[in-house]
Motif scaffolding. Structure first.
Motif, PDB file in Angstrom:
ATOM      1  N   ARG A  10      32.826 -40.748  51.576  1.00  0.00           N
ATOM      2  CA  ARG A  10      33.508 -41.605  51.988  1.00  0.00           C
ATOM      3  C   ARG A  10      33.388 -43.286  51.167  1.00  0.00           C
ATOM      4  O   ARG A  10      34.404 -43.793  50.933  1.00  0.00           O
ATOM      5  N   TYR A  16      36.430 -45.255  49.720  1.00  0.00           N
ATOM      6  CA  TYR A  16      36.658 -46.600  50.408  1.00  0.00           C
ATOM      7  C   TYR A  16      36.813 -47.417  49.165  1.00  0.00           C
ATOM      8  O   TYR A  16      37.631 -48.611  49.003  1.00  0.00           O
ATOM      9  N   GLU A  49      40.189 -47.126  47.487  1.00  0.00           N
ATOM     10  CA  GLU A  49      41.171 -47.782  48.147  1.00  0.00           C
ATOM     11  C   GLU A  49      41.132 -49.360  48.104  1.00  0.00           C
ATOM     12  O   GLU A  49      41.888 -49.914  48.274  1.00  0.00           O
ATOM     13  N   TRP A  83      34.710 -30.628  52.955  1.00  0.00           N
ATOM     14  CA  TRP A  83      35.429 -29.856  53.721  1.00  0.00           C
ATOM     15  C   TRP A  83      35.248 -30.417  55.356  1.00  0.00           C
ATOM     16  O   TRP A  83      36.224 -30.436  56.063  1.00  0.00           O
ATOM     17  N   LYS A  84      34.332 -31.425  55.371  1.00  0.00           N
ATOM     18  CA  LYS A  84      34.049 -32.219  56.450  1.00  0.00           C
ATOM     19  C   LYS A  84      35.283 -33.243  56.841  1.00  0.00           C
ATOM     20  O   LYS A  84      35.931 -33.035  58.016  1.00  0.00           O
ATOM     21  N   GLU A  85      35.717 -33.860  55.817  1.00  0.00           N
ATOM     22  CA  GLU A  85      36.707 -34.730  56.092  1.00  0.00           C
ATOM     23  C   GLU A  85      37.788 -34.844  55.041  1.00  0.00           C
ATOM     24  O   GLU A  85      38.069 -35.640  54.171  1.00  0.00           O
ATOM     25  N   PRO A  86      38.764 -33.595  55.001  1.00  0.00           N
ATOM     26  CA  PRO A  86      39.599 -33.460  53.859  1.00  0.00           C
ATOM     27  C   PRO A  86      40.556 -34.464  53.756  1.00  0.00           C
ATOM     28  O   PRO A  86      40.923 -34.658  52.817  1.00  0.00           O
ATOM     29  N   GLY A  87      41.040 -34.836  54.988  1.00  0.00           N
ATOM     30  CA  GLY A  87      41.929 -35.992  55.179  1.00  0.00           C
ATOM     31  C   GLY A  87      41.771 -37.145  54.210  1.00  0.00           C
ATOM     32  O   GLY A  87      42.539 -37.518  53.766  1.00  0.00           O
ATOM     33  N   ARG A 102      44.471 -38.398  51.638  1.00  0.00           N
ATOM     34  CA  ARG A 102      45.120 -39.872  51.965  1.00  0.00           C
ATOM     35  C   ARG A 102      45.090 -40.644  50.687  1.00  0.00           C
ATOM     36  O   ARG A 102      46.072 -41.168  50.406  1.00  0.00           O
ATOM     37  N   ASN A 125      34.552 -22.152  52.223  1.00  0.00           N
ATOM     38  CA  ASN A 125      36.081 -22.072  52.344  1.00  0.00           C
ATOM     39  C   ASN A 125      36.345 -23.405  51.983  1.00  0.00           C
ATOM     40  O   ASN A 125      37.705 -23.955  52.305  1.00  0.00           O
TER      41      ASN A 125
END
Lengths: 377, 474, 421, 471
Positions: C263, C267, C270, C286-290, C294, C320
């Motif tokens: 994360r 950040y 960005e 895999w926990k926060e692929p978004g 993004r 996976n």
């Protein structure tokens, strides 16, 4: 020394040409006669005579020719055995009583190492007792730039060259200090920057006024040093590069020299193969004492072991005398038994490259140094 | 000066037949029986080897300009005929059939022996401090060890080594004579070559001089312990024989009187029933069987040492330890002592010569560290001891047996005669460890463990090696 | 042989005759020296390799094909050719694998720790090419690597792409120098540092001791670089390298395993705009692929751990993860961290990713063309296409199956390894 | 239908006494049918669209669906897209215990029963990866270790897990901590040497007492009635002590009694060899003490160098989990790799494989790697099923799917050697012991679904900024 044992006639003609008989020998002059006189690795005179006066060698040649010309006032010393030039160690830190590394900074190129040298230190006597008469004074491995080295004798304190080479180190001990650089990349970056700036000792090296010694150990350190020297276009002596045999053609082409650590019992076979490769490629190599804990007598012993393994005896004896002298730029003073050179001479009971041979007497600048019986400890 | 009882029992012992120790199962397996190695006989007497039936494989003839039969005895342009791994003839113009293998060389001599080595066993066994007198090197010997050290040893001409486990331990156990570069069945030549003990050697911290000297006394008491252990066994055997004879006699008598005793007893029973008294059996008494002495493998080893059946190698360096050691081992007439290390042995040269004690030295090479008890070692000790008439042996002391010829050169530089150095590497070492009947020189009847060299024995390098029954070209 | 001529048959077809017996699994051959190649216009083919299946990683899989190699390049790839030539026939051929995180280095001597940010150092000056592990990595089929230093500094210097075989010199093995910048989040960057107790005794006491401190150093360095780009006096040593990363000329590889570190990295991207950010050892991606989707960030996954917990900051790598990311269009590469054992080598990692759901083609891409593309060297390596380097792996059966193994490796057109047993 | 506890206890004790393998069925009279698109029997060819009928924990019928008559009242497992395989057999493992060795040298009187941990992670993973039979022996850091045990990976108590109690002993030829090869050999020979001298002493004393009593009777004039010999003569093929029949076995110290039983060939023995130099001594030690018939060598992977000696001895072996032995030449620095199972297969030495780690790379992976190095799938599978079963003396009970054998069956999603296959269900002795759908840890690892409890513990993260979508 059985390489090319010249007959006495040929050797006599060659050496008499030197201006021996020009000045008449003074009162203290004396002559040494020995069964074999090893001029250098290549030539040995049977029943040779060496005339010494004022710390210098006046004349060398077969006793048959020279003994007649001597005035009877001259003292003659007969020796059954061999007479050779004093052994020259490529590097050493004997006499550096306050230590060979200053921890003030990582880059002390302009520090003069001779200022730390004490000519009366007891370790020098041990070196003389082993037949070592002069060596390249250098720094330890604690700094990337350890200082500017010198070339000194082991007895009498004579300095052959007060500032001879810049001592660099690209091996782990120099990177362990709690200061920049702590990595190979940092050290290479800093050294290259200093050579491009060209200040102080680094500048003298670029200008060719100072020699350059780079201390390395593993093969990747040799590779890194060769890449650095290629980028800066400099020639250097690689100290402690025992694996240099794998780079022999590249070393020969670039004109570098190698100062190996001495051989000894339990030496692994690749070291002999490495030395053979250096001999075949014609890379000048010598043995140094700075990085070894063992006594000075391991230089001759190591060379004798190499001779037993079949390595060329002439090249081996040169690696103890003529080659290090040339690498340290003092081949005009020491390294061979020839007229005009300093009278640094050693008397052996037999061929010095035989294991059964012991040291009988040592002369530095024509003066006999109190020789200890048998191999010095 | 042997105690009289001992001599009597000794003769008895021999009369009893199989030596006593065979009575109880010696956990160490019987010495390895390989066809050409007969077990070491009691006295190293020169007896003819059993005549080997004509083997199928062909004989080999070594022809050389100089054959060093024994130290100091050289045959010019001579030949050595080898069949079945044994030397069958030495001389000139030996008859040969067409399938004999001919090997030419400049010089031939016996294979070198390194009497102080750890080659052939794993390094943990060599430095194990937990060994006892009965720990056997042969058990840890294996052909699978580090291959280069063995190959280089063979290429340097060192064909056999006396290998020792627990060489720093106070009691190191039984050393073995090995052929380090041979295959499994030829590896162990002799599995009880000596007992190894150390006196005043640093085992991580050296203790003060009193501890070191006290160890010498402990060695003396262990040897006398061995003597008394053997005595007790001999006594027991004697007493048991007497007791068995007595019991057999008694039993025969009882058998004879049984009927009478049976009748008497029946009468007694009837009487008891009449008097309504409880019948009491007649008490039977006999003298007790002598107690079997508890079998102790370690004392057994010390017994063999005390009787001279096994040489005792003691590593001692300092003058204090040497003096105490010589004093502690004074009284044992049959003890065969070898002192190894012996850094400070110069002042005892005469005493060592008189008591015929061999000294096993490790020459100091330049660059090698000599610290702790070895500090101050000087190669001139070789000359000093040789002049005094002491038998000097040369050993490498580690797993680099290939260095033996180099160390021999340093010994010569230290004043040892070249001939004496050659003897130390061959017949001297063989004689000290009971191998002289089979190894150590180029003589008929001996095992063919030979070198064919391209120069003088110490100067030249071997071109062929004859070992473990086969010729190997290097 | 299909009608498309493989090469000018008429031209002197001088190639190394490989006498070979190839029966199932047991491959023995000896390479016969080629005759002196005659100057010919057509590329002189020196090696022919054919396989039941050629995975080109360039979009198509060829059932039964032959690859011709000339010099160090792939000369031709011809489908339909069976094994009736003197060349070598195997079960499958894939491109040589590219490992972006081999972590074979000289530990603390491979990274400059005297200051937190040393972008100007090129880390290949600290590489040991004699290390046995390179040779072992080559034997597992990894032909090109991005040399990664130890992650003890926040911004650790520039990395290069090298081949794992050839002469042990940078000059001979270099594919491309200074291709990417190395950074580190998580605990490693501040490992070993300690706060100042009284007088700062050593350089370890002037460095970040927490993740916050590490993040601050990253942000400060990039803001200084942004300022230096605009204002001459604000320039410092190495500013132009940070600028090149800010402008997307050079990718920025950062180690971040745990979710919080991934994360933080995204950040930062960005905030200061790092166009080409690649998260190395992204175990918990895999926990926060978004986040990755993004921000358009790529990921290099660490080796799969049997129970999930990986070595770096205890990140839990679900098996996976590769599948999840690939399905969302995130570029994913696998890495071996220098392992060459049967259970840990890069081929096995691809197998484990397939066990997590990746298809064989996706798995092949994840160890060949994708890492090549992320390192910007996909013009030379990463797939079997004419003109690319001839780096190939010869498999006994289906690539990455537990029942098949690497039977040969070709590097720069030379057969550098054949498996004997 | 729970069976009263005492009955189960009784059944267990019965099997203990009988010594033969009588399996306590969790539920007597239980029937089960397993269907699969392909059944790997490891006893002949695979069966396409086959059926296995199980009653009382044993296979009563197996064959193509058409030929086998399915009992009407049996539940059915599996289906056409499953692959059935025999359960894997771990021929030797020192996992699943809290401490694998005592620090005493010779402890044959100990038993792994006291240190096996039924809920240990190792057994949970065995279920997941289809290992249905595990021979748990003590570790190698010993001279003579305690009694082992063959267990199933399921059951809450050691008794429930037990397939064969008090099975096998571990003896190490390689030195334990603090010893060297010389002192280890000495300790080992002393252990059996002391046993022998102890027995000889007991036998001699017993003989003397008999002689004394005979002479006493003669002296007292009574006839001696010949009593029955209290003990029994010593059997076995190694060394024997004469007259042991005069010694009551109860008199022998229980610390060394197990050693006597070994010499008499009553126990299987597992000799650990840590290096090639240990192999010949191991073979000689086994022959001298009469253990050869029931000895298996547990090998380090460098022992392939002594494979000829092993082939000559006829012993079977359990291989190290690292299948490739890498050796660096000290002088040339060259590395040579040897595929160890290949060497043993070539020399015809029966070998079993051991799992590399308890999960991903367990026995199926080891067999697959063997196929990768040229071995046929049948032979590779045999090394982790039938051969392993024979080595631990259960050749007639497990290892293959045949009528009469125990119903240890795995239902997989594909070929057991395929990287992408999963064990869906595992059946041991007729009852389902593992079902992947209920495997929380498996879901977490393969589907990235955090277990409810763990989620709370692990990331009590603050509320994420709204921008984030997928969680």
């Amino acid at each position: 020394m059985g390489i090319s044992t010249l007959t006495s006639a040929l050797a006599g003609a060659l050496l008499l040409a030197a201006p021996a008989a020009a000045e008449t020998p003074s009162a203290e002059a004396f002559a040494l006669i020995a069964d074999h006189v090893a001029v250098d690795g290549g030539t040995v005179i049977e029943n040779g005579l060496v005339l010494v006066d004022g710390g210098k060698i006046l004349a060398v040649g077969p006793a048959a020719d020279l003994q007649g010309t001597l005035a009877d006032t001259i003292r003659v010393i007969e020796h059954e055995g061999w007479l050779t030039a004093g052994i020259v160690a490529a590097n050493g830190t004997y006499g550096m009583v306050s230590g060979a590394d200053d921890s003030t900074r990582a880059f002390l190129g302009d520090l003069e190492l001779r200022d730390g040298f004490d000519p009366d230190d007891s370790s020098l006597a041990k070196a003389t007792g082993a037949g070592v008469t002069s060596f390249g004074l250098t720094s330890g491995r604690g700094n990337v730039a350890g200082g500017t080295g010198a070339v000194v004798k082991t007895s009498g304190g004579t300095m052959l060259n007060e500032s001879s080479h810049l001592a660099l180190c690209l091996a782990p001990p120099a990177l362990r200090g709690n200061r920049f650089p702590t990595s190979y990349a940092g050290a290479v970056h800093a050294v290259e920057a200093r050579f491009t700036e060209g200040q102080g000792a680094f500048g003298k090296v670029v200008a060719g006024e100072l020699g350059l010694e780079v201390a390395v150990s593993a093969r990747h350190e040799i590779r890194r040093a060769l890449d650095l020297l290629k980028r800066t276009g400099l020639k250097a002596t690689l100290r402690g590069a025992d694996r240099a045999g794998d780079f022999a053609p590249e070393l020969a082409e670039a004109g570098h020299a190698v100062a190996l650590s001495p051989l000894g019992m339990g030496t692994s076979p690749w070291r002999y193969e490495s030395i053979t490769a250096l001999v075949e490629a014609g890379v000048p190599f010598a043995f140094g004492l700075a990085d070894t804990g063992s006594g000075a007598d391991c230089l001759r012993f190591g060379a004798a072991l190499a001779a037993r393994e079949g390595i060329d005896r002439g090249a081996l004896w040169n690696s103890l005398t003529a080659s290090p002298a040339a690498m340290l730029g003092v081949s005009g003073r020491v390294g061979r038994v020839a007229a005009g050179l300093d009278a640094d001479l050693v008397l052996w009971s037999g061929d010095p490259l035989e294991l059964t041979t012991t040291l009988e007497a040592v002369y530095v600048d024509g003066a006999q140094v109190e020789a200890t019986e048998g191999d010095a400890k | 000066m042997l105690p009289t009882s001992l001599t009597r029992s000794l003769t008895l012992l021999l009369a009893v037949g199989a030596p006593l120790w065979a009575l109880t199962d010696d956990p160490a397996p019987a010495p390895v029986e390989t066809p050409e190695e007969t077990p070491a006989p009691e006295e190293p007497v020169e007896e003819e080897p059993v005549e080997v039936v004509a083997p199928a494989e062909p004989a080999t003839l070594l022809r050389a300009e100089r054959v060093h039969v024994r130290p100091g005895e050289v045959l010019e342009n001579a030949e050595v005929l080898i069949r079945g791994g044994f030397i069958v003839a030495v001389g000139q113009g030996l008859e040969v059939d067409e399938d004999t293998i001919i090997v030419e060389g400049k010089e031939v001599c016996a294979g070198f022996i390194d009497p102080w080595s750890t080659l052939g066993i794993d390094s943990a066994s060599a430095s194990d401090l937990g060994t006892e007198a009965s720990t056997a090197t042969a058990k840890a010997a294996s052909p699978f060890g580090e291959k280069y050290a063995r190959q280089w040893a063979r290429e340097a001409g060192v064909l056999m080594t006396r290998t020792q486990v627990g060489q720093n331990a106070f009691v190191g156990g039984l050393g073995a004579i090995l052929r380090p570069s041979a295959s499994a069945e030829h590896l162990v030549v002799l599995d009880d070559a000596n007992l190894n003990v150390t006196c005043g050697v640093s085992r991580g911290g050296r203790g003060d001089v009193f501890d070191r000297v006290m160890e010498a006394d402990r060695i003396g008491s262990m040897i006398s312990g061995g003597l008394s252990y053997r005595e007790a066994q001999v006594e027991y055997a004697y007493e048991l024989k007497e007791w068995e004879a007595a019991i057999a006699e008694k039993e025969a008598e009882l058998e004879k009187d049984f009927k009478k005793a049976k009748k008497d007893r029946e009468k007694e029973i009837e009487k008891a029933e009449e008097k309504d008294k409880e019948f009491k059996e007649e008490r039977y008494k006999e003298d007790k069987r002598p107690r079997t002495p508890r079998y102790d493998a370690d004392s057994e080893v010390f017994a063999r040492v005390a009787h001279g059946e096994l040489p005792l190698v003691v590593e001692a360096h300092g003058a204090a330890e040497l003096r105490a050691l010589l004093a502690a081992t004074e009284g044992f007439g049959r003890l065969r002592l070898v002192i190894s290390g012996a850094t400070g042995a110069a002042p005892f040269a005469k005493q060592l010569a008189e008591r015929d004690i061999a000294v096993l030295l490790q020459p100091l090479a330049p660059g090698a560290r000599a610290n702790g008890e070895r500090s101050g070692f000087d190669n001139s000790l070789f000359g000093t001891l040789a002049e005094a008439g002491v038998e000097v042996l040369i050993g490498t002391g580690g797993d680099r047996a290939a260095d033996l010829p180099i160390l021999a050169h340093l010994a010569i530089a230290g004043g040892l005669e070249r001939e004496a150095a050659f003897e130390a590497l061959t017949l001297g070492a063989a004689r000290t460890f009971d191998l002289a009947d089979r190894f150590g020189s180029v003589e008929v009847g001996k095992v063919a463990e030979l070198l064919v060299l391209d120069g003088a024995p110490l100067q030249g390098r071997p071109t062929h090696v004859f070992t473990a029954g086969e010729v190997v070209e290097l | 042989m299909s009608d498309r001529t493989l090469f000018q048959l008429g031209a002197p077809l001088l190639f190394g005759a490989l006498s070979l017996t190839a029966n199932a699994g047991e491959i023995t051959w000896e390479v016969v020296e080629t005759a002196e190649p005659v100057e010919a216009s057509a590329p002189v083919v020196k090696l022919l390799l054919s396989a039941d299946k050629i995975y080109t990683a360039a979009g198509d899989v060829i059932d039964g094909g032959t690859i011709a190699i000339a010099g160090s390049k792939i000369a031709a790839v011809v489908p339909g050719a069976s094994g009736d030539h003197e060349g070598l026939h195997v079960g499958a051929i894939t491109p040589g694998m590219v490992d972006l995180s081999p972590r074979i280095h000289l530990a603390d001597l491979s990274v400059e720790e005297s200051s937190e940010t040393i972008p100007y150092l090129s880390t290949t000056d600290g590489i040991d090419l004699f290390d046995k592990r390179w040779e072992r990595l080559l034997r597992t089929g990894v032909t090109s690597v991005m040399y990664t230093p130890a992650d003890e500094a926040c911004i650790g210097g520039m990395m290069a792409v090298l081949k794992t075989g050839g002469e042990p010199s940078i000059e001979d093995r270099l594919v491309e120098a200074d291709v990417a910048l190395r950074g580190a989040f998580g605990s490693h960057a501040s490992r070993g540092n300690h706060p100042v107790y009284g007088r700062p005794t050593d350089h370890f006491s002037r460095r970040p001791t927490t993740r916050m401190g590490t993040e601050w150093v990253h942000r400060k360095s990039f803001y200084d670089a942004l300022a230096a780009m605009k204002n001459e006096e604000r320039q410092f040593e190495g500013w132009e390298i940070l600028a090149s990363v800010l402008e997307g000329e050079r990718p920025y590889f950062v180690q971040a395993s745990a979710t919080q570190d991934i994360r933080t990295a995204i950040y930062l991207k960005e905030e200061v705009g790092l166009p080409l950010l690649v998260v190395d050892a992204a175990a918990e991606a895999w926990k926060e692929p978004g986040l990755l989707v993004r921000s358009g960030t790529a990921a290099v996954l660490p080796p799969h751990a049997p129970q999930g917990r990986t070595a770096i900051d205890n990140g839990f790598l679900a098996w996976n993860t590769a599948k999840t990311l690939v399905d969302l269009g995130v570029p994913v590469a696998l890495s071996s961290h220098g392992q060459s054992s049967v259970t840990g080598q890069l081929g096995a990692q691809a197998g484990y990713a397939m066990r997590g759901g990746l298809t064989r083609d996706e798995a092949i891409a994840a160890v060949t063309i994708t890492p090549a593309r992320l390192a910007g060297v996909d013009d030379r390596v990463g797939s079997i296409e004419v003109g690319k380097d001839a780096d190939l792996i010869l498999w006994s059966g289906e690539p990455f199956a537990a029942t098949s193994r690497v039977v040969g490796v070709v590097l720069n057109g030379e057969v550098v390894f054949t498996s004997s047993n | 239908m729970t069976i009263p506890r005492t009955l189960v206890q009784g059944a267990l004790c019965a099997s203990l006494l009988l010594g033969s393998l009588q399996v306590a069925d969790a539920a007597a009279g239980d029937k089960l049918v397993i269907e699969a698109g392909r059944i790997i029997t490891q006893a002949g060819d695979d069966i396409v669209d086959g059926v296995i009928v199980i009653e009382n924990g044993r296979i009563t019928a197996i064959g193509a669906a058409a030929d086998v008559e399915k009992p009407w009242d049996a539940p059915v497992l599996g289906g056409p897209d499953f692959v059935a395989s025999p359960g894997f057999v771990e021929a030797h493992s020192d996992s699943g215990m809290d401490r694998s060795n005592e620090n005493l040298d010779v402890t044959p009187f100990l038993n792994v029963r006291d240190s096996i941990d039924p809920v240990s992670f190792y057994f949970e993973d065995c279920k997941r990866w289809g290992i249905t039979t595990i021979n748990v022996q003590q570790g190698n850091n010993t001279v003579v270790a305690g009694n082992g045990r063959i267990v199933k990976p399921t059951g809450m108590t050691v008794e429930e897990m037990t397939m064969r109690p008090n099975y096998g002993f571990k003896i190490s030829i390689a030195p334990k901590g603090g010893k060297s090869r010389a002192t280890q050999r000495q300790a080992l020979e002393r252990a059996f040497g002391d046993l022998r001298s102890e027995l000889e002493e007991l036998a001699t004393d017993a003989q003397e007492t008999k002689d004394y009593e005979r002479r006493e009777a003669l002296a007292q004039g009574r006839d001696l009635e010949e009593g029955k010999a209290p003990g029994r003569a010593m059997t076995g093929t190694g060394w024997k002590v004469e007259g042991l029949e005069n010694v009551d076995r109860a008199e022998i110290d229980e610390k060394i009694l197990p050693l006597l039983e070994m010499v008499e060939g009553r126990h299987d023995v597992f000799l650990y060899c840590g290096a090639p130099m240990d192999v010949q001594p191991a073979i000689d030690f086994a022959a001298k003490n009469g253990l050869t018939a029931r000895t298996t060598l547990v090998l380090d992977n460098s022992c392939w160098k002594a494979a000829d000696a092993i082939a000559a001895s006829g012993l079977s072996v359990v291989l190290d989990s690292n299948l490739v032995h890498v050796e660096t030449d000290v002088v040339t620095e060259e590395e040579t790799e040897t595929f160890v199972p290949g060497v043993f297969a070539e020399k015809g030495i029966p070998f079993a494989l051991s799992s590399a780690n308890s999960s991903t790379n367990s026995l199926w992976f080891q067999a697959a790697v063997c196929v990768g190095h040229g071995m046929s799938p049948k032979d590779a599978m045999a090394a982790v099923t039938t051969t392993a079963a024979e080595i631990i003396g259960l050749g007639d009970q497990v290892g293959s799917l045949e009528v009469g054998k125990l119903a240890n069956v795995l239902l997989l999603t594909g070929d057991p050697l395929d990287m992408t296959s999963f064990v869906e269900q595992a059946v041991v002795e007729g009852s389902v012991i593992y079902d992947r759908t209920k495997d929380v840890r498996n879901k977490h690892l393969y589907e990235g679904v955090e277990p409810r409890g763990a989620a709370a513990v692990e990331t009590e993260e603050a509320e994420l900024p709204s921008k984030d979508d997928a969680k």
